[in-house]
Design a protein around this motif. Structure first.
Motif, mmCIF file in Angstrom:
data_model
loop_
_atom_site.group_PDB
_atom_site.id
_atom_site.type_symbol
_atom_site.label_atom_id
_atom_site.label_comp_id
_atom_site.label_asym_id
_atom_site.label_seq_id
_atom_site.Cartn_x
_atom_site.Cartn_y
_atom_site.Cartn_z
ATOM 1 N N THR A 5 0.741 -1.106 -0.318
ATOM 2 C CA THR A 5 0.276 -0.136 0.058
ATOM 3 C C THR A 5 1.013 1.307 -0.123
ATOM 4 O O THR A 5 0.515 1.908 -0.572
ATOM 5 N N TYR A 6 1.879 1.152 0.995
ATOM 6 C CA TYR A 6 3.448 2.377 1.185
ATOM 7 C C TYR A 6 3.223 2.446 -0.592
ATOM 8 O O TYR A 6 3.709 3.949 -1.224
ATOM 9 N N ILE A 7 3.851 1.503 -1.468
ATOM 10 C CA ILE A 7 4.793 1.703 -2.032
ATOM 11 C C ILE A 7 3.423 2.681 -3.626
ATOM 12 O O ILE A 7 4.133 3.217 -3.794
ATOM 13 N N MET A 8 2.420 1.854 -3.655
ATOM 14 C CA MET A 8 1.610 3.024 -4.415
ATOM 15 C C MET A 8 0.907 3.634 -4.181
ATOM 16 O O MET A 8 1.167 4.012 -5.096
ATOM 17 N N GLY A 9 0.739 3.741 -2.977
ATOM 18 C CA GLY A 9 0.431 5.744 -2.232
ATOM 19 C C GLY A 9 1.207 6.458 -2.620
ATOM 20 O O GLY A 9 0.811 7.674 -3.498
ATOM 21 N N PHE A 10 2.873 5.911 -2.643
ATOM 22 C CA PHE A 10 3.814 6.940 -3.112
ATOM 23 C C PHE A 10 4.801 7.038 -4.577
ATOM 24 O O PHE A 10 4.396 8.467 -5.048
ATOM 25 N N TYR A 11 3.592 5.817 -4.904
ATOM 26 C CA TYR A 11 3.436 6.553 -6.400
ATOM 27 C C TYR A 11 3.102 7.098 -6.775
ATOM 28 O O TYR A 11 3.027 8.157 -8.446
ATOM 29 N N LEU A 12 1.384 6.712 -6.211
ATOM 30 C CA LEU A 12 0.256 8.729 -6.493
ATOM 31 C C LEU A 12 1.224 9.255 -6.205
ATOM 32 O O LEU A 12 0.567 10.040 -7.434
ATOM 33 N N VAL A 13 1.272 9.682 -5.491
ATOM 34 C CA VAL A 13 1.786 10.975 -4.239
ATOM 35 C C VAL A 13 2.379 11.954 -5.596
ATOM 36 O O VAL A 13 2.294 12.628 -6.209
ATOM 37 N N TYR A 14 3.937 11.266 -5.967
ATOM 38 C CA TYR A 14 4.948 11.957 -6.325
ATOM 39 C C TYR A 14 4.529 11.795 -7.982
ATOM 40 O O TYR A 14 5.187 12.821 -8.051
ATOM 41 N N GLY A 15 3.685 10.791 -8.235
ATOM 42 C CA GLY A 15 3.994 10.764 -10.212
ATOM 43 C C GLY A 15 2.627 12.280 -10.049
ATOM 44 O O GLY A 15 2.943 12.750 -11.315
ATOM 45 N N LEU A 16 2.175 11.550 -9.661
ATOM 46 C CA LEU A 16 0.623 13.576 -9.844
ATOM 47 C C LEU A 16 1.234 14.182 -10.064
ATOM 48 O O LEU A 16 1.542 15.258 -10.098
ATOM 49 N N ASN A 17 2.161 14.979 -7.768
ATOM 50 C CA ASN A 17 3.308 16.272 -8.230
ATOM 51 C C ASN A 17 4.003 16.339 -8.701
ATOM 52 O O ASN A 17 4.041 17.426 -9.305
ATOM 53 N N THR A 18 4.324 15.592 -9.693
ATOM 54 C CA THR A 18 5.836 15.416 -10.598
ATOM 55 C C THR A 18 4.916 15.665 -12.360
ATOM 56 O O THR A 18 5.541 17.073 -13.159
ATOM 57 N N TRP A 19 4.681 15.447 -12.326
ATOM 58 C CA TRP A 19 3.607 14.940 -13.696
ATOM 59 C C TRP A 19 2.067 15.842 -14.368
ATOM 60 O O TRP A 19 2.180 15.774 -15.956
ATOM 61 N N LEU A 20 1.429 15.895 -13.331
ATOM 62 C CA LEU A 20 0.175 16.331 -13.574
ATOM 63 C C LEU A 20 0.676 17.318 -14.182
ATOM 64 O O LEU A 20 -0.464 18.028 -14.891
ATOM 65 N N PRO A 21 0.406 18.739 -13.916
ATOM 66 C CA PRO A 21 0.822 19.865 -14.636
ATOM 67 C C PRO A 21 1.272 19.834 -16.724
ATOM 68 O O PRO A 21 0.572 20.218 -16.963
ATOM 69 N N GLN A 22 1.972 18.635 -16.785
ATOM 70 C CA GLN A 22 2.483 18.221 -18.001
ATOM 71 C C GLN A 22 2.015 17.654 -18.565
ATOM 72 O O GLN A 22 1.389 17.530 -19.717
ATOM 73 N N ILE A 23 1.607 16.408 -17.826
ATOM 74 C CA ILE A 23 0.072 15.785 -18.415
ATOM 75 C C ILE A 23 -1.766 16.624 -19.092
ATOM 76 O O ILE A 23 -1.359 16.438 -20.159
ATOM 77 N N MET A 24 -1.257 17.367 -17.969
ATOM 78 C CA MET A 24 -2.360 18.303 -18.625
ATOM 79 C C MET A 24 -2.005 19.396 -19.238
ATOM 80 O O MET A 24 -3.485 19.535 -20.335
ATOM 81 N N LYS A 25 -1.689 20.096 -19.619
ATOM 82 C CA LYS A 25 -0.728 20.683 -20.588
ATOM 83 C C LYS A 25 -0.402 19.630 -21.635
ATOM 84 O O LYS A 25 -2.048 20.503 -23.172
ATOM 85 N N GLU A 26 -0.683 18.701 -22.131
ATOM 86 C CA GLU A 26 -0.569 18.085 -23.157
ATOM 87 C C GLU A 26 -1.666 17.303 -23.692
ATOM 88 O O GLU A 26 -1.513 17.675 -24.899
ATOM 89 N N LEU A 27 -2.827 17.103 -23.151
ATOM 90 C CA LEU A 27 -3.777 17.557 -23.410
ATOM 91 C C LEU A 27 -4.897 18.582 -23.143
ATOM 92 O O LEU A 27 -5.876 18.688 -24.235
#
Length: 449
Positions: free
Chosen positions: A273-295
């Protein structure tokens, strides 16, 4: 301001009467809590600002970064934090808690300056790694100071208030990026990250060393001088030290407890749960702006999604914590990660109205980022007293696998020109696996956890 700080020591005697045997003057407690809060806020800004400036970095022609390179650089600070957390114990033994915190703040602030002046991606990534070492030392050191200078009935509250600085730091980064990134550029956002240097002189002059630390090192005269200066009761800290020694003896025996017949299954699923939870936290915080920009969203809109995500995460965590006390943390965590997975999936189905998109991102932020704080509380309640700190420390450490892989994997997918939908699919999968992990953790009979 200096007068207010000076009054900590001058008026300490009156506050002792208020706290009784706790012996910690109110003004001193709030001053230390404020310093620790600001330190954690700077920590959150430093980590969060990379995601906010990432779209601009990818468009920066002199460097010509690929998404894979950007994702790898995003993980460097997290690698540094891992080393910093490991090294902080050694550094604290040499310097003390006060000077370790000051050293860490100076280190990551100066590396923010270095990042602002970096002439190549390699130099930028190197300084992100070095800064991460400082960041990794801030949280345990600030946490120890905040708890040691808090009376027993305020420790949980004070810790929560201090740690809320992390969410405020990421939100502040998003707001400042919305206001300043277009006009002043990404380098200026890193110059802002050097501002914590301004509080260093105040910390040097007014922040006391940990009395508990001094007593543990048999530096009794120094401890007595600090207690006399701030009119504190040294017996309060001596009692803390005795309790700490008992806990240390128990903790040395507790690692085996994590893998005992009763707890090996919960340990494995909680780590998952920790591994997947941290994947969400740091993956989203790093890439959400760029993904939404490319959308197809504008840079301002993309940054506002990051703002909404972290704002709802902070507010949602407080509300969910209150619900968890009645309904049980396990259920709340499971539902939260499920909501994150569902919302990430719905974002792949097309372009909903902007209001609906904000709502989905907000709920995903609450489900992904806000769940971590509740997960920490769940772990401390789930394991017996002698294993709690060990269980939490190992869970957070193992979770770094997800924290580091999130920015790297999404960057790799974008670099390979894989459809953007698959980036969201990785968040969907992470949310579902985190949900599965927490629900497969056995419930404790007769207890709400």
């Amino acid at each position: 301001m200096s007068q207010a700080i000076k009054s900590i020591s001058k008026n300490g005697q009156a506050d002792v009467a208020h706290h009784g045997k706790n012996g910690v003057p109110s003004k001193l407690m709030y001053f230390i809590l404020g310093i620790c809060f600001f330190s954690i806020l700077a920590d959150g800004y430093d980590l969060g600002i990379y995601g906010a400036v990432l779209p601009s970095l990818l468009e920066y022609q002199p460097w010509n970064l690929t998404p894979a390179q950007a994702g790898t650089i995003g993980s460097y600070a997290l690698f540094g934090m891992l080393f910093g957390a490991i090294l902080v114990g050694t550094v604290t033994d040499l310097l003390g808690r006060k000077w370790t915190l000051i050293f860490c703040i100076i280190l990551f602030s100066l590396t923010m300056v270095a990042c602002a002046m970096a002439t190549s991606p390699a130099m930028f990534g190197f300084f992100r790694f070095i800064g991460g070492i400082g960041l990794g030392g801030v949280i345990p050191t600030a946490s120890a100071l905040a708890i040691e200078y808090s009376p027993p009935h305020r420790r949980t509250l004070n810790y929560s208030l201090m740690f809320s600085g992390y969410s405020f730091g990421t939100v502040l980064g998003a707001i400042l990026a919305i206001l300043l990134l277009d006009s002043l550029g990404w380098r200026f956002m890193f110059w802002i990250g050097a501002l914590p240097l301004l509080i260093v002189p105040i910390m040097i002059k007014y922040l006391p060393e940990s009395v508990s630390f001094l007593l543990s090192k048999n530096r009794h005269k120094e401890a007595e001088v600090i207690c006399k200066r701030y009119q504190m009761n040294i017996s309060f800290f001596e009692e803390q030290l005795q309790n700490g020694k008992k806990d240390t003896v128990s903790e040395k025996k507790s690692i085996k407890g994590l893998f005992s017949k009763e707890y090996i299954r919960p340990t494995i699923f909680i780590w998952l749960t920790y591994i997947m939870g941290f994947y969400l936290v740091y993956g989203l915080n790093t890439w959400l702006p760029q993904i939404m920009k490319e959308l197809g969203y504008s840079l301002h809109s993309s940054l506002s999604f990051l703002l909404v995500m972290n704002l709802t995460a902070g507010i949602g965590a407080l509300l969910a914590s209150a619900i968890a006390d009645r309904w049980g943390s396990k259920r709340v965590i499971g539902v939260s990660y499920s909501l994150a997975a569902v919302c990430a999936f719905l974002l792949t189905l097309g372009a909903p109205p902007i209001g609906v998109t904000y709502l989905l991102v907000g709920i995903a932020g609450f489900g992904a980022v806000g769940s971590t704080q509740i997960l920490n509380a769940f772990v401390t309640k789930y394991y017996p007293a002698q294993s709690r700190a060990t269980a939490l420390g190992w869970g957070l450490g193992i979770g770094r696998i997800g924290a580091i892989s999130g920015p790297v994997l999404v960057g790799f997918l974008l670099s390979m020109n894989v459809d953007l939908i698959w980036s969201f699919y990785t968040f969907v999968i992470a949310g579902l696996v985190a949900t599965l992990g927490i629900f497969l953790t056995p419930s404790k009979k007769g207890e709400i956890v």
